[in-house]
Design an enzyme around this catalytic site. Structure first.
Site, PDB file in Angstrom:
ATOM      1  CB  THR A  26      -0.885   0.003   1.260  1.00  0.00           C
ATOM      2  OG1 THR A  26      -1.692  -1.172   1.243  1.00  0.00           O
ATOM      3  CG2 THR A  26      -1.793   1.226   1.301  1.00  0.00           C
ATOM      4  N   GLY A  27       0.517   2.225  -0.824  1.00  0.00           N
ATOM      5  CA  GLY A  27       1.292   3.464  -0.860  1.00  0.00           C
ATOM      6  C   GLY A  27       1.704   3.793  -2.282  1.00  0.00           C
ATOM      7  CB  THR A  83       6.891   2.839  -3.425  1.00  0.00           C
ATOM      8  OG1 THR A  83       7.175   4.047  -2.730  1.00  0.00           O
ATOM      9  CG2 THR A  83       8.126   2.394  -4.186  1.00  0.00           C
ATOM     10  N   GLY A 111       6.278  -0.788   0.220  1.00  0.00           N
ATOM     11  CA  GLY A 111       7.130   0.330   0.618  1.00  0.00           C
ATOM     12  C   GLY A 111       7.300   0.349   2.123  1.00  0.00           C
ATOM     13  CE  LYS A 162       4.857  -2.211   5.211  1.00  0.00           C
ATOM     14  NZ  LYS A 162       4.552  -1.144   4.264  1.00  0.00           N
ATOM     15  CD  GLU A 176       1.154  -1.845   4.926  1.00  0.00           C
ATOM     16  OE1 GLU A 176       0.911  -1.072   3.991  1.00  0.00           O
ATOM     17  OE2 GLU A 176       1.795  -1.489   5.929  1.00  0.00           O
TER      18      GLU A 176
HETATM   19  C1  5RP Z   1       1.522   2.040   4.290  1.00  0.00           C
HETATM   20  C2  5RP Z   1       3.006   1.909   4.228  1.00  0.00           C
HETATM   21  C3  5RP Z   1       3.663   2.466   3.015  1.00  0.00           C
HETATM   22  O1  5RP Z   1       4.360   1.444   2.391  1.00  0.00           O
HETATM   23  C4  5RP Z   1       4.595   3.587   3.412  1.00  0.00           C
HETATM   24  O2  5RP Z   1       3.830   4.610   4.012  1.00  0.00           O
HETATM   25  C5  5RP Z   1       5.363   4.120   2.195  1.00  0.00           C
HETATM   26  O3  5RP Z   1       4.510   4.832   1.356  1.00  0.00           O
HETATM   27  P1  5RP Z   1       5.046   5.500   0.026  1.00  0.00           P
HETATM   28  O4  5RP Z   1       5.460   4.407  -0.890  1.00  0.00           O
HETATM   29  O5  5RP Z   1       3.851   6.265  -0.491  1.00  0.00           O
HETATM   30  O6  5RP Z   1       6.201   6.414   0.363  1.00  0.00           O
HETATM   31  O7  5RP Z   1       3.663   1.376   5.086  1.00  0.00           O
HETATM   32  O8  5RP Z   1       1.045   1.454   5.468  1.00  0.00           O
END
Ligand code: 5RP
Length: 225
Positions: free
Chosen positions: A25-26, A28, A82, A94, A103
């Site tokens: 999730t996110g 990346t 990510g 995370k 996750e």
């Molecule tokens: C969500 C997460 C995401 O992987 C983390 O916040 C990184 O996000 P991004 O890829 O938008 O920087 O742990 O629970």
């Protein structure tokens, strides 16, 4: 192409036909999901996916990826996600977006867990840039907060977006955002929070990561456990 996209595309090279793949999730992880959909469409990649959040599930579905529900799996081949912080020992923080329960289940269930990030996520110790999200059973939040404060933590319940109530996760938990003394090791912090009554799950991913892929100014580096 930005660093998040670059590293996500590289992670997709680990995916082979026939795999059951966990979707993070996110932003990346979103690039990784998009690349999987492209590989399925352009190169005939055959995979089934399982999502770590409703947001990822919706994205995967909208791109035509097959999804299986978390309750129907007991293991997965690969999980790519990510992180908010990554230490030199590959401990992660995370769950800023509070999807950490699914996750962590997927990270644990995966034969291989690959973390993808740009270099802004590299830290010396957990909690350096962010507070630690701790999901708690709603009726326990005061007792749990007190236990954590007795262990030296400071923080409070995460407010909801409108700031007129508390944030509630997709599993109905509240989230305590807590700061701990920087001298506590990641292992001790992980044990301390995991052993606190009322805690559903927390954002420290200790000893779960197999590979960290970091992109910095267009160059990818790989760290293995
Ligand atoms: C969500 C997460 C995401 O992987 C983390 O916040 C990184 O996000 P991004 O890829 O938008 O920087 O742990 O629970």
């Amino acid at each position: 192409m930005n660093d998040k996209q670059l590293v996500a595309l590289h992670a997709a090279t680990y995916v082979k036909s026939g795999m059951l793949v966990g979707l993070g999730t996110g932003s990346t992880a979103n690039y990784f999901i998009e690349e999987l959909a492209r590989l399925q469409c352009d190169e005939g990649l055959k995979i089934i996916t399982v999502a770590s959040s409703t947001v990822s599930a919706q994205k995967a579905q909208s791109l035509g990826l097959s999804i299986v529900a978390l309750e129907n799996i007991s293991s997965i081949d690969l999980y790519v996600d990510g992180a908010d912080e990554i230490t030199p020992e590959m401990t992660l923080l995370k769950g800023r977006g509070s999807d950490l329960v699914k996750e962590k289940l997927l990270a644990k269930a995966a034969t291989q867990f690959i973390v993808v990030a740009d270099e802004s996520k590299l830290v010396n110790h957990i909690g350096q840039n962010f507070v630690i999200p701790i999901e708690v059973i709603p009726f326990a939040w005061q007792l749990t907060k007190k236990s954590l404060e007795n262990a030296g933590a400071q923080g409070d319940l995460r407010p909801n977006a409108a700031k007129d109530g508390f944030w509630v996760t997709s599993h109905g938990s509240y989230v305590l955002d807590m700061k701990f003394d920087a001298s506590i090791s990641a292992q001790n912090l992980n044990d301390l929070i995991s052993n606190t009554p009322g805690v559903v799950e927390h954002g420290i991913f200790y000893s779960l990561t197999d590979i960290v892929l970091i992109a910095a100014n267009g160059v990818i580096s790989e760290r293995m456990a």
